[in-house]
Design a protein around this motif. Structure first.
Motif, PDB file in Angstrom:
ATOM      1  N   VAL A  59     -34.496  37.646   6.064  1.00 42.50           N
ATOM      2  CA  VAL A  59     -35.022  38.459   7.166  1.00 42.50           C
ATOM      3  C   VAL A  59     -35.358  39.827   6.592  1.00 42.50           C
ATOM      4  N   SER A  60     -36.568  40.308   6.856  1.00 43.44           N
ATOM      5  CA  SER A  60     -36.972  41.600   6.317  1.00 43.44           C
ATOM      6  C   SER A  60     -35.975  42.680   6.741  1.00 43.44           C
ATOM      7  N   VAL A  61     -35.771  43.641   5.870  1.00 44.18           N
ATOM      8  CA  VAL A  61     -34.698  44.626   6.018  1.00 44.18           C
ATOM      9  C   VAL A  61     -34.756  45.365   7.352  1.00 44.18           C
ATOM     10  N   PHE A  62     -35.926  45.823   7.749  1.00 46.69           N
ATOM     11  CA  PHE A  62     -36.055  46.570   8.994  1.00 46.69           C
ATOM     12  C   PHE A  62     -35.557  45.751  10.181  1.00 46.69           C
ATOM     13  N   HIS A  63     -35.858  44.457  10.187  1.00 46.86           N
ATOM     14  CA  HIS A  63     -35.471  43.598  11.298  1.00 46.86           C
ATOM     15  C   HIS A  63     -34.041  43.064  11.164  1.00 46.86           C
ATOM     16  N   ALA A  64     -33.525  43.032   9.954  1.00 47.36           N
ATOM     17  CA  ALA A  64     -32.188  42.462   9.734  1.00 47.36           C
ATOM     18  C   ALA A  64     -31.116  43.190  10.531  1.00 47.36           C
ATOM     19  N   PHE A  65     -31.239  44.505  10.676  1.00 46.55           N
ATOM     20  CA  PHE A  65     -30.195  45.271  11.348  1.00 46.55           C
ATOM     21  C   PHE A  65     -30.176  45.037  12.853  1.00 46.55           C
ATOM     22  N   GLY A  66     -31.203  44.409  13.386  1.00 47.70           N
ATOM     23  CA  GLY A  66     -31.209  44.036  14.801  1.00 47.70           C
ATOM     24  C   GLY A  66     -30.582  42.669  15.041  1.00 47.70           C
ATOM     25  N   HIS A  67     -30.199  41.994  13.968  1.00 45.76           N
ATOM     26  CA  HIS A  67     -29.621  40.660  14.076  1.00 45.76           C
ATOM     27  C   HIS A  67     -28.095  40.734  14.095  1.00 45.76           C
ATOM     28  N   GLN A  68     -27.472  39.636  14.454  1.00 49.55           N
ATOM     29  CA  GLN A  68     -26.011  39.548  14.464  1.00 49.55           C
ATOM     30  C   GLN A  68     -25.477  39.720  13.031  1.00 49.55           C
ATOM     31  N   TRP A  69     -24.230  40.157  12.931  1.00 51.48           N
ATOM     32  CA  TRP A  69     -23.607  40.403  11.626  1.00 51.48           C
ATOM     33  C   TRP A  69     -23.641  39.174  10.713  1.00 51.48           C
ATOM     34  N   PRO A  70     -23.294  37.969  11.191  1.00 46.37           N
ATOM     35  CA  PRO A  70     -23.359  36.799  10.293  1.00 46.37           C
ATOM     36  C   PRO A  70     -24.774  36.549   9.757  1.00 46.37           C
ATOM     37  N   CYS A  71     -25.771  36.790  10.602  1.00 46.00           N
ATOM     38  CA  CYS A  71     -27.159  36.627  10.165  1.00 46.00           C
ATOM     39  C   CYS A  71     -27.486  37.637   9.069  1.00 46.00           C
ATOM     40  N   GLN A  72     -27.035  38.871   9.237  1.00 45.85           N
ATOM     41  CA  GLN A  72     -27.285  39.892   8.221  1.00 45.85           C
ATOM     42  C   GLN A  72     -26.649  39.495   6.894  1.00 45.85           C
ATOM     43  N   CYS A  73     -25.462  38.938   6.957  1.00 48.34           N
ATOM     44  CA  CYS A  73     -24.770  38.540   5.733  1.00 48.34           C
ATOM     45  C   CYS A  73     -25.484  37.392   5.022  1.00 48.34           C
ATOM     46  N   MET A  74     -26.036  36.470   5.797  1.00 47.04           N
ATOM     47  CA  MET A  74     -26.679  35.290   5.203  1.00 47.04           C
ATOM     48  C   MET A  74     -28.128  35.527   4.802  1.00 47.04           C
ATOM     49  N   TYR A  75     -28.876  36.318   5.567  1.00 47.15           N
ATOM     50  CA  TYR A  75     -30.320  36.388   5.384  1.00 47.15           C
ATOM     51  C   TYR A  75     -30.857  37.726   4.883  1.00 47.15           C
ATOM     52  N   HIS A  76     -30.015  38.720   4.691  1.00 51.38           N
ATOM     53  CA  HIS A  76     -30.481  40.008   4.183  1.00 51.38           C
ATOM     54  C   HIS A  76     -30.997  39.798   2.760  1.00 51.38           C
ATOM     55  N   PRO A  77     -32.251  40.157   2.469  1.00 53.72           N
ATOM     56  CA  PRO A  77     -32.825  39.848   1.155  1.00 53.72           C
ATOM     57  C   PRO A  77     -32.096  40.501  -0.019  1.00 53.72           C
ATOM     58  N   GLN A  78     -31.469  41.647   0.199  1.00 52.99           N
ATOM     59  CA  GLN A  78     -30.769  42.294  -0.903  1.00 52.99           C
ATOM     60  C   GLN A  78     -29.375  41.710  -1.121  1.00 52.99           C
ATOM     61  N   LYS A  79     -28.994  40.758  -0.299  1.00 51.77           N
ATOM     62  CA  LYS A  79     -27.741  40.036  -0.492  1.00 51.77           C
ATOM     63  C   LYS A  79     -27.995  38.598  -0.937  1.00 51.77           C
ATOM     64  N   ARG A  80     -29.271  38.249  -1.108  1.00 52.95           N
ATOM     65  CA  ARG A  80     -29.654  36.895  -1.497  1.00 52.95           C
ATOM     66  C   ARG A  80     -30.201  36.892  -2.912  1.00 52.95           C
ATOM     67  N   LYS A  81     -29.913  35.859  -3.634  1.00 50.19           N
ATOM     68  CA  LYS A  81     -30.409  35.706  -4.993  1.00 50.19           C
ATOM     69  C   LYS A  81     -31.915  35.433  -4.955  1.00 50.19           C
ATOM     70  N   GLY A  82     -32.652  36.110  -5.819  1.00 59.30           N
ATOM     71  CA  GLY A  82     -34.067  35.834  -5.986  1.00 59.30           C
ATOM     72  C   GLY A  82     -35.016  36.802  -5.307  1.00 59.30           C
TER      73      GLY A  82
END
Length: 112
Positions: A59-82
């Motif tokens: 999830v793009s960074v700007f939109h990630a912070f509007g998501h639930q905490w578990p979603c941020q942990c799983m889909y934040h691009p700077q927390k994902r490999k690649g």
């Protein structure tokens, strides 16, 4: 997939068309405002099941912070490999730079 809001079927059609043009061994990182919802829908309803293993979702960074905490942990691009330091907002920056080309007082709708 067809309710009000973002129409997921557009993203599915885009991904399907894109993967037809790519070699079968390529993986793709997809940064999308509602990637978490699209990923869940595609998994649940088995939409394009052969492509799912080839997609890394974020999830793009700007939109990630509007998501639930578990979603941020799983889909934040700077927390994902690649994804590196990508924030997924390149298109937003492009539209921001181009907005001055649209007239400020442009009427959208019926004019009397």
């Amino acid at each position: 997939m067809t309710t009000a809001g973002e129409k997921q079927y557009y993203a599915v059609a885009l991904l399907s068309s894109l993967f037809e043009q790519l070699p079968s061994w390529w993986r793709l990182g997809v940064l999308y405002d509602i990637a978490c919802v699209l990923h869940r829908s595609m998994s649940k309803w088995k939409i394009l099941p052969s492509l799912l293993p080839r997609i890394d979702w974020g999830v793009s960074v700007f939109h990630a912070f509007g998501h639930q905490w578990p979603c941020q942990c799983m889909y934040h691009p700077q927390k994902r490999k690649g994804f590196g330091f990508s924030d997924g907002e390149g298109c937003e920056r492009c539209w921001g730079a181009l907005k001055k080309l649209a007239p400020v007082l442009q009427v959208s709708g019926v004019c009397l």
